[in-house]
Design a protein around this motif. Structure first.
Motif, PDB file in Angstrom:
ATOM      1  N   LYS A   1      -8.428   7.967  -2.409  1.00  0.00           N
ATOM      2  CA  LYS A   1      -9.474   6.982  -2.131  1.00  0.00           C
ATOM      3  C   LYS A   1     -10.050   7.191  -0.728  1.00  0.00           C
ATOM      4  O   LYS A   1     -11.250   7.006  -0.505  1.00  0.00           O
ATOM      5  CB  LYS A   1      -8.916   5.573  -2.297  1.00  0.00           C
ATOM      6  CG  LYS A   1      -8.399   5.300  -3.707  1.00  0.00           C
ATOM      7  CD  LYS A   1      -7.877   3.899  -3.872  1.00  0.00           C
ATOM      8  CE  LYS A   1      -7.275   3.687  -5.257  1.00  0.00           C
ATOM      9  NZ  LYS A   1      -8.219   3.990  -6.348  1.00  0.00           N
TER      10      LYS A   1
ATOM     11  N   LEU B   1      -3.213   6.011  -1.764  1.00  0.00           N
ATOM     12  CA  LEU B   1      -4.346   5.730  -0.880  1.00  0.00           C
ATOM     13  C   LEU B   1      -5.141   6.998  -0.553  1.00  0.00           C
ATOM     14  O   LEU B   1      -6.363   6.931  -0.336  1.00  0.00           O
ATOM     15  CB  LEU B   1      -3.836   5.102   0.417  1.00  0.00           C
ATOM     16  CG  LEU B   1      -4.878   4.586   1.403  1.00  0.00           C
ATOM     17  CD1 LEU B   1      -5.550   3.329   0.861  1.00  0.00           C
ATOM     18  CD2 LEU B   1      -4.229   4.281   2.764  1.00  0.00           C
TER      19      LEU B   1
ATOM     20  N   THR C   1     -11.065   1.938   3.690  1.00  0.00           N
ATOM     21  CA  THR C   1     -10.267   2.217   2.499  1.00  0.00           C
ATOM     22  C   THR C   1      -9.110   1.233   2.385  1.00  0.00           C
ATOM     23  O   THR C   1      -8.804   0.729   1.295  1.00  0.00           O
ATOM     24  CB  THR C   1      -9.713   3.654   2.552  1.00  0.00           C
ATOM     25  OG1 THR C   1     -10.782   4.575   2.797  1.00  0.00           O
ATOM     26  CG2 THR C   1      -9.036   4.025   1.249  1.00  0.00           C
ATOM     27  N   VAL C   2      -8.455   0.958   3.502  1.00  0.00           N
ATOM     28  CA  VAL C   2      -7.338   0.007   3.500  1.00  0.00           C
ATOM     29  C   VAL C   2      -7.831  -1.386   3.114  1.00  0.00           C
ATOM     30  O   VAL C   2      -7.208  -2.080   2.289  1.00  0.00           O
ATOM     31  CB  VAL C   2      -6.647  -0.027   4.874  1.00  0.00           C
ATOM     32  CG1 VAL C   2      -5.582  -1.118   4.920  1.00  0.00           C
ATOM     33  CG2 VAL C   2      -6.031   1.331   5.192  1.00  0.00           C
TER      34      VAL C   2
ATOM     35  N   HIS D   1      -8.440  -5.270  -3.544  1.00  0.00           N
ATOM     36  CA  HIS D   1      -8.065  -5.037  -4.944  1.00  0.00           C
ATOM     37  C   HIS D   1      -6.725  -5.694  -5.258  1.00  0.00           C
ATOM     38  O   HIS D   1      -6.543  -6.281  -6.327  1.00  0.00           O
ATOM     39  CB  HIS D   1      -7.984  -3.535  -5.223  1.00  0.00           C
ATOM     40  CG  HIS D   1      -9.310  -2.860  -5.346  1.00  0.00           C
ATOM     41  ND1 HIS D   1     -10.431  -3.484  -5.843  1.00  0.00           N
ATOM     42  CD2 HIS D   1      -9.695  -1.582  -5.033  1.00  0.00           C
ATOM     43  CE1 HIS D   1     -11.454  -2.643  -5.833  1.00  0.00           C
ATOM     44  NE2 HIS D   1     -11.034  -1.477  -5.336  1.00  0.00           N
ATOM     45  N   GLN D   2      -5.777  -5.585  -4.316  1.00  0.00           N
ATOM     46  CA  GLN D   2      -4.465  -6.198  -4.518  1.00  0.00           C
ATOM     47  C   GLN D   2      -4.594  -7.715  -4.645  1.00  0.00           C
ATOM     48  O   GLN D   2      -3.965  -8.337  -5.514  1.00  0.00           O
ATOM     49  CB  GLN D   2      -3.535  -5.849  -3.359  1.00  0.00           C
ATOM     50  CG  GLN D   2      -3.053  -4.413  -3.344  1.00  0.00           C
ATOM     51  CD  GLN D   2      -2.152  -4.144  -2.153  1.00  0.00           C
ATOM     52  OE1 GLN D   2      -1.645  -5.069  -1.519  1.00  0.00           O
ATOM     53  NE2 GLN D   2      -1.950  -2.883  -1.843  1.00  0.00           N
TER      54      GLN D   2
ATOM     55  N   ILE E   1       0.844  -1.197   0.000  1.00  0.00           N
ATOM     56  CA  ILE E   1       0.000   0.000   0.000  1.00  0.00           C
ATOM     57  C   ILE E   1       0.878   1.246   0.000  1.00  0.00           C
ATOM     58  O   ILE E   1       1.711   1.433   0.886  1.00  0.00           O
ATOM     59  CB  ILE E   1      -0.962   0.021   1.200  1.00  0.00           C
ATOM     60  CG1 ILE E   1      -2.033  -1.049   1.018  1.00  0.00           C
ATOM     61  CG2 ILE E   1      -1.598   1.399   1.364  1.00  0.00           C
ATOM     62  CD1 ILE E   1      -3.142  -1.010   2.034  1.00  0.00           C
TER      63      ILE E   1
ATOM     64  N   ARG F   1       4.829   3.455   2.709  1.00  0.00           N
ATOM     65  CA  ARG F   1       3.726   2.835   3.451  1.00  0.00           C
ATOM     66  C   ARG F   1       3.294   3.668   4.669  1.00  0.00           C
ATOM     67  O   ARG F   1       2.339   3.314   5.349  1.00  0.00           O
ATOM     68  CB  ARG F   1       4.139   1.436   3.920  1.00  0.00           C
ATOM     69  CG  ARG F   1       4.342   0.452   2.782  1.00  0.00           C
ATOM     70  CD  ARG F   1       5.092  -0.793   3.224  1.00  0.00           C
ATOM     71  NE  ARG F   1       4.429  -1.496   4.310  1.00  0.00           N
ATOM     72  CZ  ARG F   1       4.922  -2.585   4.916  1.00  0.00           C
ATOM     73  NH1 ARG F   1       6.091  -3.081   4.502  1.00  0.00           N
ATOM     74  NH2 ARG F   1       4.265  -3.156   5.898  1.00  0.00           N
TER      75      ARG F   1
ATOM     76  N   THR G   1       0.752   5.157   0.413  1.00  0.00           N
ATOM     77  CA  THR G   1      -0.214   6.080   1.018  1.00  0.00           C
ATOM     78  C   THR G   1      -0.502   7.308   0.154  1.00  0.00           C
ATOM     79  O   THR G   1      -1.545   7.946   0.322  1.00  0.00           O
ATOM     80  CB  THR G   1       0.255   6.535   2.419  1.00  0.00           C
ATOM     81  OG1 THR G   1       1.538   7.155   2.314  1.00  0.00           O
ATOM     82  CG2 THR G   1       0.329   5.343   3.362  1.00  0.00           C
TER      83      THR G   1
ATOM     84  N   GLU H   1     -10.398  -2.159   1.349  1.00  0.00           N
ATOM     85  CA  GLU H   1     -10.739  -2.150  -0.074  1.00  0.00           C
ATOM     86  C   GLU H   1      -9.482  -2.281  -0.940  1.00  0.00           C
ATOM     87  O   GLU H   1      -9.463  -3.042  -1.912  1.00  0.00           O
ATOM     88  CB  GLU H   1     -11.475  -0.852  -0.408  1.00  0.00           C
ATOM     89  CG  GLU H   1     -11.889  -0.748  -1.875  1.00  0.00           C
ATOM     90  CD  GLU H   1     -12.558   0.581  -2.174  1.00  0.00           C
ATOM     91  OE1 GLU H   1     -13.656   0.555  -2.753  1.00  0.00           O
ATOM     92  OE2 GLU H   1     -11.972   1.636  -1.831  1.00  0.00           O
ATOM     93  N   GLN H   2      -8.419  -1.557  -0.574  1.00  0.00           N
ATOM     94  CA  GLN H   2      -7.175  -1.623  -1.336  1.00  0.00           C
ATOM     95  C   GLN H   2      -6.550  -3.013  -1.265  1.00  0.00           C
ATOM     96  O   GLN H   2      -6.041  -3.531  -2.263  1.00  0.00           O
ATOM     97  CB  GLN H   2      -6.191  -0.570  -0.822  1.00  0.00           C
ATOM     98  CG  GLN H   2      -6.544   0.841  -1.244  1.00  0.00           C
ATOM     99  CD  GLN H   2      -6.597   0.974  -2.756  1.00  0.00           C
ATOM    100  OE1 GLN H   2      -7.682   1.033  -3.343  1.00  0.00           O
ATOM    101  NE2 GLN H   2      -5.440   1.007  -3.386  1.00  0.00           N
TER     102      GLN H   2
END
Length: 405
Positions: A336, A333, A382-383, A389-390, A328, A358, A330, A385-386
């Motif tokens: 988002k 991030l 949000t984290v 996605h990853q 991630i 990060r 930031t 969700e990311q």
């Protein structure tokens, strides 16, 4: 017209924090980004009384030009409140402690000069130093600040080390007594001056931090302080304390910059301070910020559970430092998170050298407890969700690879 910029102007960059603050002006955004003191702590009534008093009894002097060093009674008050013996003639009132950084840079740095900084460090200091075209060198640091052995190894040829021992911006960490002793001894043995920045030192929650580095070696340090965090930032008043050997040059740089800091503001601050007001007022700030820190730590423990997110519990100040799970970034991030109604500051700009993408900084002092809880829940979503996605992208790559003949 053919405007040609000076080389130093080419080195100037917009403030990442100021650009992010523009985002927080959108309706519905809870900002955990800016390092702004809570307006609830501003002693408005005390300043209203001081303003009337200064105008009615000192009006002509308060509205006139004044000495570049600062209002003498205020310089004396600063000297008196510091925990080591300070001659008020070594106190220079500045237009915010940020000006102190600018003056230090102008007086001590040449193009190519090496300046040692913590990893990470205060972004505003890097910006203040940049026009003088130095080479900032990050010193290895841990939860207690710079490592004395690495400071010593990198000291040869450096002009000074810039350190924030108390509730550091951006990490919120505090240098322990043992580390301060080691850092001070290392700097002294290497003949390395220290510029000690202490805007947050009075904002401790349970116990006061150890003695400043400057108190251990006053002739080897320049000390910066601020009234912004204990009174109000809009006054734009700070101070520096410098050894007598270097003070005249800092004063000359101050004279060239703005002649003097606003004398009306200086007289008002002294009027407010003179009867021990700070001793009564600052504990109310500490109590408020501690409640809000506790709320943020509790929300992080609850909402980030199982996400492999690292964070600290600062013992004072205004900031908390996070490190996100692997993969991630930031900076990516942030937009988002803004879509979900929360803003933070990515950690990368705070590094002098190689950054940790990060990391991020959160401020817990301007949002209410309810807003903090809502914002941390949004950040955690949000984290998650990311990370989802990853995982989906990695799964798709594996499937595509498996399907390839």
């Amino acid at each position: 017209m053919n405007w040609k910029l000076a080389a130093r102007a080419e080195k100037m960059n917009p403030s990442v924090l100021r650009e992010i603050l523009k985002v927080t002006e959108r309706p519905g955004i809870i900002s955990l980004a800016g390092g702004l003191p809570s307006p609830k702590t501003f002693p408005i009534s005390a300043f209203a009384e001081a303003c009337a008093q200064v105008l009615s009894t000192q009006g002509e002097a308060a509205l006139q030009y004044s000495a570049s060093e600062g209002f003498a009674p205020l310089c004396q008050a600063v000297a008196d409140m510091l925990p080591w013996k300070v001659d008020p003639a070594q106190v220079l009132i500045t237009t915010g402690s940020q000006q102190g950084l600018d003056l230090v840079a102008k007086v001590l740095l040449d193009p190519g000069s090496r300046v040692l900084v913590e990893t990470p460090t205060y972004l505003g200091a890097l910006q203040a130093f940049a026009p003088m075209e130095p080479v900032p060198v990050g010193v290895a640091s841990d939860a207690q600040g710079v490592l004395a052995e690495d400071l010593l190894a990198k000291a040869p040829g450096a002009r000074f080390a810039y350190l924030l021992p108390n509730f550091q911006n951006p990490t919120g960490r505090t240098m322990s007594e043992a580390r301060r002793a080691a850092v001070s001894a290392a700097a002294k043995s290497a003949g390395l001056p220290i510029v000690e920045d202490n805007p947050y030192g009075e904002l401790w929650f349970d116990e006061a931090p150890p003695l400043p580095l400057t108190a251990r070696n006053p002739e080897g340090c320049i000390y910066l302080g601020s009234f912004s965090k204990v009174l109000a930032p809009g006054l734009r008043l700070g101070f520096l304390v410098a050894p007598k050997a270097i003070f005249p040059k800092l004063l000359q740089a101050k004279q060239a910059a703005d002649l003097h800091s606003p004398i009306f503001n200086q007289r008002m601050v002294f009027e407010v301070m003179k009867d021990g007001f700070l001793d009564r007022h600052v504990p109310t700030i500490r109590a408020l910020y501690k409640r809000q820190r506790d709320a943020m730590v509790a929300a992080l423990q609850r909402e980030m559970k199982g996400l492999d997110v690292e964070f600290n519990t600062p013992a004072g100040g205004m900031f908390l430092w996070l490190r996100m799970p692997a993969g991630i970034d930031t900076v990516a991030l942030l937009p988002k998170a803004v879509e979900r109604g929360v803003a933070f500051v990515p950690g990368a700009p705070f590094y002098a050298g190689e950054s940790d993408s990060r990391t991020l900084r959160l401020s817990f002092v301007t949002a209410s407890v309810e807003e903090i809880e809502k914002a941390i829940a949004a950040l955690a979503a949000t984290v998650r969700e990311q990370l989802a996605h990853q995982l989906a992208a990695k799964t798709e790559q594996l499937l595509a690879s498996a399907a390839t003949p």
